[in-house]
Design a protein around this motif. Structure first.
Motif, PDB file in Angstrom:
ATOM      1  N   LEU A 281       6.546   2.438  14.176  1.00  0.00           N
ATOM      2  CA  LEU A 281       7.800   2.183  13.470  1.00  0.00           C
ATOM      3  C   LEU A 281       8.816   1.512  14.387  1.00  0.00           C
ATOM      4  O   LEU A 281       9.541   0.596  13.972  1.00  0.00           O
ATOM      5  N   ALA A 282       8.857   1.931  15.649  1.00  0.00           N
ATOM      6  CA  ALA A 282       9.809   1.331  16.597  1.00  0.00           C
ATOM      7  C   ALA A 282       9.532  -0.158  16.805  1.00  0.00           C
ATOM      8  O   ALA A 282      10.464  -0.964  16.904  1.00  0.00           O
ATOM      9  N   ARG A 283       8.258  -0.537  16.860  1.00  0.00           N
ATOM     10  CA  ARG A 283       7.927  -1.949  17.067  1.00  0.00           C
ATOM     11  C   ARG A 283       8.113  -2.774  15.796  1.00  0.00           C
ATOM     12  O   ARG A 283       8.358  -3.979  15.866  1.00  0.00           O
ATOM     13  N   GLY A 286      13.097  -4.043  12.292  1.00  0.00           N
ATOM     14  CA  GLY A 286      13.845  -5.247  12.631  1.00  0.00           C
ATOM     15  C   GLY A 286      12.983  -6.483  12.787  1.00  0.00           C
ATOM     16  O   GLY A 286      13.505  -7.589  12.927  1.00  0.00           O
ATOM     17  N   ARG A 287      11.656  -6.303  12.763  1.00  0.00           N
ATOM     18  CA  ARG A 287      10.741  -7.444  12.916  1.00  0.00           C
ATOM     19  C   ARG A 287       9.952  -7.726  11.653  1.00  0.00           C
ATOM     20  O   ARG A 287       9.215  -8.719  11.599  1.00  0.00           O
ATOM     21  N   VAL A 288      10.030  -6.821  10.674  1.00  0.00           N
ATOM     22  CA  VAL A 288       9.327  -7.023   9.399  1.00  0.00           C
ATOM     23  C   VAL A 288      10.312  -6.821   8.267  1.00  0.00           C
ATOM     24  O   VAL A 288      11.397  -6.252   8.453  1.00  0.00           O
ATOM     25  N   THR A 292       7.492  -4.230   3.986  1.00  0.00           N
ATOM     26  CA  THR A 292       6.469  -3.952   4.997  1.00  0.00           C
ATOM     27  C   THR A 292       6.855  -2.733   5.827  1.00  0.00           C
ATOM     28  O   THR A 292       6.001  -1.911   6.188  1.00  0.00           O
ATOM     29  N   GLU A 293       8.136  -2.581   6.130  1.00  0.00           N
ATOM     30  CA  GLU A 293       8.577  -1.423   6.911  1.00  0.00           C
ATOM     31  C   GLU A 293       8.252  -0.116   6.201  1.00  0.00           C
ATOM     32  O   GLU A 293       7.997   0.913   6.843  1.00  0.00           O
ATOM     33  N   SER A 294       8.195  -0.141   4.871  1.00  0.00           N
ATOM     34  CA  SER A 294       7.943   1.094   4.124  1.00  0.00           C
ATOM     35  C   SER A 294       6.593   1.708   4.473  1.00  0.00           C
ATOM     36  O   SER A 294       6.444   2.937   4.469  1.00  0.00           O
TER      37      SER A 294
END
Length: 460
Positions: A281-283, A286-288, A292-294
């Motif tokens: 989740l940390a990587r 803010g990048r996806v 997608t983050e879900s």
């Protein structure tokens, strides 16, 4: 012939605090977890090993993993006083690394897989190896750049591999993991491995090739898992992660960390799972995109539940659902993440499992039904059928027998022609639930049980 006592093994067992009988029990447990029913280790066997009679190579792997879990650290063949090779060219630890050259490791791993070598087909899930990505250095991309050789490749080659990955993935979802399995591994270890070490016009193109190769390595691992070969699947997943690390692709690294976290949960080994989910989740953050983050957030929710933190887990599941269903997003996942189904379906399926874990079967039923609806009408026939099977169990646990039988019947319809150890396991669980109902004379249960019996006979 007189053998020398195995001092290193004796000392390691002493350090573990286990008796010989307990060591034997743990070895049998690791073997059973790996699908190996041929291991019947007793305390007498352990005593023979300590006296200097070496165990079989496969048994030695299970012994190492059993001691590693007890000691909380990796245990090598040398640590137990053995030098174990499957043959002269294949160390039994093949693939249990994120260092070195992942392309060469995949070549050797794929070759051993195609040859159906026993040290892989019955390999144990390694708890120590699960933590390897957590220790990977942030500058691994810079450290692992290598000289490119061979012909010049470019965007056409990358698109061709992307198309092949999409095709293999669609076949896997429609027909099960055992359709085209050797073709995937062969393509990965020949054509794609060669392209990963070809000379590209730009460094970015080379990184893109490594990233798409990682998707194919993940698919090879998924197919191994779908065949019940948990330890082999883990080795492919680790190499997929290593490829994304070499590519410097942080979002794709995150996706592979998520895969490793889920694999630990599916294997019944929650060690390191929350750390892997947190790192993923940390990587990704803010990048996806939010959709997608879900899938990373719901992975963390499952990992929290694995540690017994149910309240926090359910709150994270709510957050994942809000991300997946933001107005105007319409499941707008991109690239590697989109091949495995809509985010809303993934979130619904994992949310159902959370409610199932805490015994809230009405909510579990609703979320499984939602997942099935979202997967339905797509190429994801296997997961839609498995969702239906799980929905039927939720209905059965509420005493809604006719509804459960109807849903299970739809699951069997969807599983027709699918070759997958997971569907076989699901139908076996269905029959176990039906058995007491059929014995009491419930006609829908008797009829469905006969259908399930015939399905299993045809599938196995």
């Amino acid at each position: 012939m007189n053998r020398q006592p195995n001092g290193p093994l004796r000392e390691l067992i002493r350090e573990s605090g286990l008796s010989y009988e307990e060591v034997a029990r743990e070895v049998r447990a690791v073997a059973a977890e790996s699908g190996d029913s041929t291991i019947h280790t007793s305390k007498s066997n352990v005593a023979y090993w300590v006296r200097g009679t070496p165990p079989r190579a496969q048994t030695a792997q299970y012994l190492r993993e059993a001691l590693a879990r007890r000691l909380g650290r990796s245990v090598s063949s040398g640590d137990i006083g053995l030098t174990v090779l499957d043959d002269d060219s294949a160390p039994v630890d093949l693939g249990l690394t994120v260092e070195g050259d992942p392309v060469e490791t995949l070549r050797r791993l794929g070759r051993a897989d195609i040859e159906r070598r026993s040290f892989l087909t019955t390999a144990a899930y390694s708890v120590a190896a699960a933590a390897l990505p957590l220790g990977a250095a942030d500058d691994a991309h810079a450290r692992t750049r290598r000289a490119l050789r061979g012909g010049v490749a470019g965007e056409q080659e990358i698109r061709a591999v992307q198309d092949m990955v999409a095709m293999f993935t669609a076949i896997d979802e429609r027909h099960g993991g055992q359709h085209g399995r050797s073709a995937v591994v062969q393509y990965l270890t020949s054509d794609v491995a060669g392209l990963c070490r070809a000379r590209f016009r730009t460094a970015r193109q080379h990184d893109d090739m490594l990233s798409v190769a990682a998707s194919l390595a993940y698919l090879a691992g998924w197919k191994a898992y779908d065949a019940g070969e948990t330890g082999l699947a883990q080795r492919y997943y680790l190499q997929a992660y290593a490829l994304t690390t070499e590519a410097g692709d942080l979002p794709h690294q995150a996706f592979n960390l998520r895969i490793l976290a889920h694999h630990g949960m599916l294997s019944g080994r929650p060690d390191h799972v929350l750390q892997l989910a947190d790192a993923a989740l940390a990587r990704a953050r803010g990048r996806v995109d939010p959709v997608t983050e879900s899938v990373f957030v719901i992975c963390r929710a499952r990992a929290l539940a694995a540690e017994g933190r149910y309240g926090t887990a359910l709150a994270e599941a709510d957050r994942a659902r809000a991300l997946a269903e933001r107005p105007g997003t319409a499941d707008a996942m991109t690239g590697w993440a989109s091949m495995w189904g809509a985010a809303s379906a993934t979130v619904a399926s994992h949310t159902a499992k959370l409610h199932e874990r805490v015994g809230d079967h009405p909510r579990a039923e609703r979320h499984y039904a939602r997942a099935r609806q979202r997967y339905g009408g797509t190429e994801h026939r296997r997961i839609a059928s498995l969702s239906a099977a799980a929905e039927g169990h939720a209905q059965c646990r509420q005493g809604r027998i006719e509804a459960a039988c109807a849903t299970w019947g739809q699951a069997l319809d969807g599983m027709a022609g699918i070759r997958s150890a997971r569907t076989v396991k699901a139908v076996g669980a269905m029959r176990s639930a039906l058995a007491p109902l059929a014995a009491r004379g419930a006609r829908p249960a008797r009829e469905l049980d006969e259908r399930a019996r015939l399905w299993l006979r045809a599938s196995t």
